[in-house]
Structure formats: C-alpha cells, structure tokens
Design an enzyme around this catalytic site. Structure first.
Site, PDB file in Angstrom:
ATOM      1  N   LYS A  13      53.759  69.127  96.782  1.00 51.02           N
ATOM      2  CA  LYS A  13      52.347  69.508  96.715  1.00 51.02           C
ATOM      3  C   LYS A  13      51.992  70.190  95.396  1.00 51.02           C
ATOM      4  O   LYS A  13      50.969  69.880  94.789  1.00 51.02           O
ATOM      5  CB  LYS A  13      51.986  70.438  97.884  1.00 51.02           C
ATOM      6  CG  LYS A  13      52.004  69.783  99.246  1.00 51.02           C
ATOM      7  CD  LYS A  13      51.422  70.683 100.322  1.00 51.02           C
ATOM      8  CE  LYS A  13      52.196  71.978 100.484  1.00 51.02           C
ATOM      9  NZ  LYS A  13      53.599  71.766 100.901  1.00 51.02           N
ATOM     10  N   ARG A  88      46.609  76.717 106.344  1.00 48.61           N
ATOM     11  CA  ARG A  88      47.919  76.407 106.891  1.00 48.61           C
ATOM     12  C   ARG A  88      47.886  76.208 108.400  1.00 48.61           C
ATOM     13  O   ARG A  88      48.852  75.711 108.978  1.00 48.61           O
ATOM     14  CB  ARG A  88      48.924  77.520 106.568  1.00 48.61           C
ATOM     15  CG  ARG A  88      49.283  77.633 105.092  1.00 48.61           C
ATOM     16  CD  ARG A  88      50.292  78.731 104.864  1.00 48.61           C
ATOM     17  NE  ARG A  88      50.608  78.929 103.455  1.00 48.61           N
ATOM     18  CZ  ARG A  88      51.565  78.300 102.806  1.00 48.61           C
ATOM     19  NH1 ARG A  88      52.321  77.422 103.452  1.00 48.61           N
ATOM     20  NH2 ARG A  88      51.795  78.531 101.536  1.00 48.61           N
ATOM     21  N   ARG A 127      68.833  71.422  95.436  1.00 45.24           N
ATOM     22  CA  ARG A 127      68.419  72.274  94.313  1.00 45.24           C
ATOM     23  C   ARG A 127      69.474  73.352  94.032  1.00 45.24           C
ATOM     24  O   ARG A 127      70.052  73.920  94.946  1.00 45.24           O
ATOM     25  CB  ARG A 127      67.069  72.935  94.609  1.00 45.24           C
ATOM     26  CG  ARG A 127      65.950  71.940  94.770  1.00 45.24           C
ATOM     27  CD  ARG A 127      64.580  72.542  94.600  1.00 45.24           C
ATOM     28  NE  ARG A 127      64.277  73.584  95.565  1.00 45.24           N
ATOM     29  CZ  ARG A 127      63.048  74.045  95.791  1.00 45.24           C
ATOM     30  NH1 ARG A 127      62.014  73.541  95.134  1.00 45.24           N
ATOM     31  NH2 ARG A 127      62.845  75.001  96.671  1.00 45.24           N
ATOM     32  N   ARG A 160      70.053  78.843  96.493  1.00 45.44           N
ATOM     33  CA  ARG A 160      69.287  79.910  97.137  1.00 45.44           C
ATOM     34  C   ARG A 160      69.320  79.743  98.649  1.00 45.44           C
ATOM     35  O   ARG A 160      69.412  78.625  99.159  1.00 45.44           O
ATOM     36  CB  ARG A 160      67.838  79.885  96.648  1.00 45.44           C
ATOM     37  CG  ARG A 160      67.670  80.315  95.212  1.00 45.44           C
ATOM     38  CD  ARG A 160      66.278  80.064  94.675  1.00 45.44           C
ATOM     39  NE  ARG A 160      65.234  80.182  95.681  1.00 45.44           N
ATOM     40  CZ  ARG A 160      63.929  80.104  95.410  1.00 45.44           C
ATOM     41  NH1 ARG A 160      63.523  79.910  94.170  1.00 45.44           N
ATOM     42  NH2 ARG A 160      63.032  80.218  96.365  1.00 45.44           N
ATOM     43  N   ARG A 171      62.128  75.826 108.476  1.00 43.16           N
ATOM     44  CA  ARG A 171      60.806  75.745 107.851  1.00 43.16           C
ATOM     45  C   ARG A 171      60.058  74.498 108.333  1.00 43.16           C
ATOM     46  O   ARG A 171      58.833  74.534 108.519  1.00 43.16           O
ATOM     47  CB  ARG A 171      60.937  75.718 106.330  1.00 43.16           C
ATOM     48  CG  ARG A 171      61.408  77.036 105.734  1.00 43.16           C
ATOM     49  CD  ARG A 171      61.768  76.895 104.260  1.00 43.16           C
ATOM     50  NE  ARG A 171      60.611  76.573 103.430  1.00 43.16           N
ATOM     51  CZ  ARG A 171      60.696  76.163 102.177  1.00 43.16           C
ATOM     52  NH1 ARG A 171      61.878  76.010 101.597  1.00 43.16           N
ATOM     53  NH2 ARG A 171      59.602  75.887 101.488  1.00 43.16           N
TER      54      ARG A 171
END
Length: 217
Positions: A13, A88, A127, A160, A171
């Site tokens: 996004k 949201r 990542r 992370r 999530r």
C-alpha cells in the site's frame, strides 16, 4: 479524485500510494504522517494522542477522526486526496463518510490491493534489516552478496519480530477481523475496485492506474 487504499499488511500500500497520488496530483495522507505531525507540532490533538501512545494504548477513533478532519480541511486536499491506512474499521469508515458529508463531498473510489496470505508471509518474512544503517533487504527479492551481511555498510542483518511468520499470521487474522469488512461496506456503496497486487511493483502500478482511468482518474 478522493480515494482510499486498502489491503492486508505486505500488499504494498505505501509504495502504490506514492505512485497513485503522484499520478492523480493529490496529497497522500496516512494516519502515521498525521500522528507524527500533530505530536511534533504539539497540537491539542497531538498532545492527547501522545498521552495514549505513551501509555501503550490505542488512540481512540474520535481523536484519529478529528486529526483526519483537520488534515482534509487543508487547502491541498481541496481537489482530492489519497488516504492510506485510514479507515481501518467499518465504524471509522462510517465516521469518514459523515466527516466528508460535513465538508460537502464524498469518496469517489476505494481501491483494494488483493494478495493472498501465503504471498504476504513470503514478502514480509523474507525481510532482513541492517543493524548498522537500517536498510531493509529481502532474502529472495533483494538479497545481499554475503548472507546476513549488509552490502551497504557491512553490518549484520537481522529479522525483526514483526517480520516473523507467526507475527505476520497474527496480523493477518486481525486484518481479516477488523479491516477486511471494509470491502463489503464499500462494495455495497458501489465504490470498490479490486487490483491484483502480485508481481513486480511496476505491473501493480499499471493495473492501478488503468483502473483509475476507467473511473475518470
């Protein structure tokens, strides 16, 4: 054009918002940017938001919506805007509709970036962040020449906590519970368009802009 961008974490996004806003020549407005601006400037809303944030609590919808109201009333948003990260939830979407009605306008379009859960996990869990310079690499899409060593500064890379598969899965559950219902909400208004968000960034941007053109954007 007045546009909202929605999609799960890892859908791209933020990246697409930059390109789309530039194409439309409208400001890209994210709640993160709004929060930071209000807190750094010490506005009454910023002070109130910081109080909740410092306590580790979610900022109430009323505070967020009032910040959004102030931002949308600024001159640069008069001819349109792109909202990224807000609303949201369906209650926030309903409040946004009322806010815009009070300003004498309404949303033109809601664009959903569509990507399945497996792809989201693949994107985010790959990542790696440099401990030295903070640059983010990807084990598959943007690997370093030496495993777990930053090509830019030579420091160690690490994963992370919020890029770990189990965190991403949580999530996605939260997204499905709280944010995905926006698809039905805006679909019922006839304002929703879905974009395949898989593949190279440039291809997704082309699909998005093609869809906008069909809606006059």
């Amino acid at each position: 054009m007045r546009l909202v961008l929605v999609g799960p974490p890892g859908a791209g996004k933020g990246t697409q918002a930059e390109f789309i806003a530039a194409h439309l020549a409208v400001p890209k407005i994210s709640t993160g940017d709004i929060f930071r601006a209000n807190v750094s400037q010490g506005t009454p809303l910023g002070v109130e938001a910081k109080r909740y944030m410092d306590a580790g609590q979610l900022v109430p919808d009323e505070v967020t919506i009032n910040m959004v109201r102030d931002r949308l009333a600024e001159p640069d948003a008069g001819d349109g805007f792109l909202l990224d990260g807000f609303p949201r939830t369906v209650p926030q979407a309903s409040a946004l509709d009322k806010l815009l009605a009070d300003l004498g306008t309404a949303l033109d379009l809601v664009m959903e970036l569509v990507v399945d859960d497996d792809e989201v996990i693949r994107r985010l869990s790959g990542r790696r962040t440099c401990r030295g310079c903070g640059k983010i690499w990807h084990v598959e899409f943007d690997p370093t020449s030496k495993e777990n060593i930053c090509d830019r500064c030579g420091s160690e890379l690490f994963q992370r906590d919020d890029d770990k598969a189990e965190t991403i899965a949580n999530r996605l559950v939260e997204y499905a519970d709280k944010t995905a219902p926006l698809v039905d909400y805006y679909g019922a208004q006839g304002k929703l368009v879905g974009i395949d968000a898989t593949g190279p960034v440039e291809d997704v941007t082309v699909r998005a802009i093609d869809a906008l053109r069909s809606y006059g954007g």
